[in-house]
Design an enzyme around this catalytic site. Structure first.
Site, PDB file in Angstrom:
ATOM      1  N   ASP A   1     -86.971   8.121 116.800  1.00 34.06           N
ATOM      2  CA  ASP A   1     -88.026   7.984 117.808  1.00 34.06           C
ATOM      3  C   ASP A   1     -87.733   6.691 118.554  1.00 34.06           C
ATOM      4  O   ASP A   1     -86.880   5.897 118.132  1.00 34.06           O
ATOM      5  CB  ASP A   1     -89.398   7.926 117.095  1.00 34.06           C
ATOM      6  CG  ASP A   1     -90.588   7.902 118.046  1.00 34.06           C
ATOM      7  OD1 ASP A   1     -90.416   8.232 119.244  1.00 34.06           O
ATOM      8  OD2 ASP A   1     -91.699   7.539 117.600  1.00 34.06           O
TER       9      ASP A   1
ATOM     10  N   CYS B   1     -88.444  13.385 119.302  1.00 36.37           N
ATOM     11  CA  CYS B   1     -89.661  13.944 119.915  1.00 36.37           C
ATOM     12  C   CYS B   1     -89.661  13.781 121.433  1.00 36.37           C
ATOM     13  O   CYS B   1     -90.381  14.500 122.118  1.00 36.37           O
ATOM     14  CB  CYS B   1     -90.898  13.311 119.300  1.00 36.37           C
ATOM     15  SG  CYS B   1     -90.999  11.526 119.502  1.00 36.37           S
TER      16      CYS B   1
ATOM     17  N   ARG C   1     -93.014  22.573 121.186  1.00 36.57           N
ATOM     18  CA  ARG C   1     -94.341  21.942 121.286  1.00 36.57           C
ATOM     19  C   ARG C   1     -95.353  22.947 121.807  1.00 36.57           C
ATOM     20  O   ARG C   1     -96.493  23.008 121.357  1.00 36.57           O
ATOM     21  CB  ARG C   1     -94.309  20.732 122.244  1.00 36.57           C
ATOM     22  CG  ARG C   1     -93.390  19.596 121.860  1.00 36.57           C
ATOM     23  CD  ARG C   1     -93.772  18.925 120.561  1.00 36.57           C
ATOM     24  NE  ARG C   1     -95.170  18.537 120.483  1.00 36.57           N
ATOM     25  CZ  ARG C   1     -95.730  17.513 121.138  1.00 36.57           C
ATOM     26  NH1 ARG C   1     -95.007  16.720 121.890  1.00 36.57           N
ATOM     27  NH2 ARG C   1     -97.016  17.226 121.009  1.00 36.57           N
TER      28      ARG C   1
HETATM   29  N1   CP Z   1     -93.196  14.008 122.233  1.00 39.58           N
HETATM   30  C1   CP Z   1     -94.284  13.798 122.966  1.00 39.58           C
HETATM   31  O1   CP Z   1     -95.410  13.685 122.437  1.00 39.58           O
HETATM   32  O2   CP Z   1     -94.065  13.738 124.297  1.00 39.58           O
HETATM   33  P1   CP Z   1     -95.106  13.311 125.423  1.00 39.58           P
HETATM   34  O3   CP Z   1     -95.424  11.855 125.189  1.00 39.58           O
HETATM   35  O4   CP Z   1     -94.393  13.556 126.717  1.00 39.58           O
HETATM   36  O5   CP Z   1     -96.350  14.148 125.269  1.00 39.58           O
HETATM   37  N1  NVA Z   2     -93.835   6.661 118.902  1.00 37.72           N
HETATM   38  C1  NVA Z   2     -93.912   7.139 120.256  1.00 37.72           C
HETATM   39  C2  NVA Z   2     -94.023   8.631 120.292  1.00 37.72           C
HETATM   40  C3  NVA Z   2     -94.063   9.230 121.661  1.00 37.72           C
HETATM   41  C4  NVA Z   2     -94.199  10.719 121.665  1.00 37.72           C
HETATM   42  C5  NVA Z   2     -95.094   6.490 120.944  1.00 37.72           C
HETATM   43  O1  NVA Z   2     -96.157   6.365 120.318  1.00 37.72           O
HETATM   44  O2  NVA Z   2     -94.957   6.090 122.096  1.00 37.72           O
END
Ligand code: CP
Ligand code: NVA
Length: 332
Positions: free
Chosen positions: A230, A272, A317
């Site tokens: 991430d 993600c 998703r």
């Molecule tokens: N992975 C994810 O939650 O992407 P977004 O921040 O674009 O919703």
């Molecule tokens: N760890 C990240 C995830 C984004 C989908 C955030 O919180 O920004």
């Protein structure tokens, strides 16, 4: 499985059987959609989408999934509602609970999404808080099953990077619920907190999951089927942390060497998203100027390699968020 009327706030509110049930439901809903015979189970429903933080995937997944199932959505962006500025979460919940059949919430505080559920009286869906990212985990699990072809209890899943935040914590718990061999590979200061580890260990007793928390990359990734990561700096964190974060996590970048260290030529790469694999975005350019690195948590080479399943993961998703709304609002 009957989840009708329940909220979707964090993984540990569900049993492993319910968690798996949501993945099975997503699998069948995805098949219906792909085969062009989708049955609309949410006709006439209204769903409120509260985003205190920005989003591409989560917002669009909720909107498209709701549309395909016959429901209406209202999007409340990070600035245009009264929530949090002029009106408490509890009062907002009491109002929106009278308008909507279900409410999605993305924000900093897990306490806020819990309060929304308590005071609205309708199912609430956690679209990401600082603590948990549960909708992401269903998509990840579906993607892992589709791409590894293995039952979850035979999957080795290693996560590299910041293990203290939403994605890392959720990945630990969700993988334990599914009986995986899960490894969090991070410097000691970036390893998950005791609460997240305890929740995962509790599930592991039931599911047979194996849990490893290590700062050693070679040990952590050996034999892995899935390498996940991430961003190193999450939404809401101050710009000032970038330099320290990059220095602390540089050795945990997913690159060709890490993929090779799995010893598994079929290992897949997951993220993600959004990802700092090239620094062609505005924020990316600032990072490059500050750090001199041309990629952060994953190299462009790995991100664009055949091992990378990140866009299938992103598509999932939508299918999994659809399963959550169908299960909680229509029953399944
Ligand atoms: N992975 C994810 O939650 O992407 P977004 O921040 O674009 O919703
Ligand atoms: N760890 C990240 C995830 C984004 C989908 C955030 O919180 O920004």
């Amino acid at each position: 499985m009957n989840l009708r009327g329940r909220s979707f706030l964090k993984e540990s509110d569900f049993t492993p059987a319910e968690w798996l049930g949501l993945i099975e439901l997503a699998t069948s809903l995805k098949k219906e959609t792909k085969e062009g015979h989708e049955r609309q189970r949410l006709l006439g429903k209204s769903i409120g989408l509260i985003f205190e933080k920005t989003s591409t995937r989560t917002r669009c997944a909720f909107e498209v999934a709701a549309f395909q199932q016959g429901a209406h959505t209202t999007y409340l962006d990070p600035v245009s509602s009264q929530i949090g500025h002029k009106e408490s979460v509890a009062d907002t919940a009491r109002v929106l609970g009278r308008f909507y059949d279900g409410i999605e919430f993305r924000g900093d505080r897990q306490a806020d999404v819990e309060a929304l559920a308590k005071f609205s009286g309708v199912p609430v869906f956690n679209g990401l808080t600082d603590d948990w990212h549960p909708t992401q985990m269903l998509a990840d699990a579906l993607t892992i099953r589709e791409h590894t072809g293995k039952p979850f209890d035979q999957v080795v899943h290693a996560y590299l990077g910041d293990g203290r935040f939403n994605t890392g914590r959720s990945l630990l718990v969700s993988s334990a619920m599914l009986g995986m061999d899960v490894r969090i590979v991070a410097p000691v200061a970036y390893q998950p907190d005791a609460e997240a580890i305890a929740i995962a260990r509790q599930f592991a007793q039931e599911t047979g999951a194996r849990i490893t928390i290590t700062d050693d990359v070679a040990t952590g990734v050996a034999g892995a089927d899935v390498i996940s990561t991430d961003v190193w700096v999450s939404m809401g964190e101050p710009k000032e942390v970038w330099n320290q974060r990059v220095a602390d996590l540089a050795d945990y970048q997913v690159n060709a060497q890490v993929m090779a260290q799995t010893g598994n030529p079929d290992a897949i790469f997951m993220h993600c998203l959004p990802a700092f694999h090239d620094l062609e975005t505005a924020v990316g350019r600032q990072v490059y100027e500050a750090t001199g690195m041309d990629a952060l948590e994953v190299t462009e080479e790995v991100f664009s390699s055949p091992a990378s399943v990140v866009f299938d993961q992103a598509e999932n998703r939508m299918h999994t968020i659809k399963a959550v709304m169908v299960a909680m609002l229509a029953g399944a």
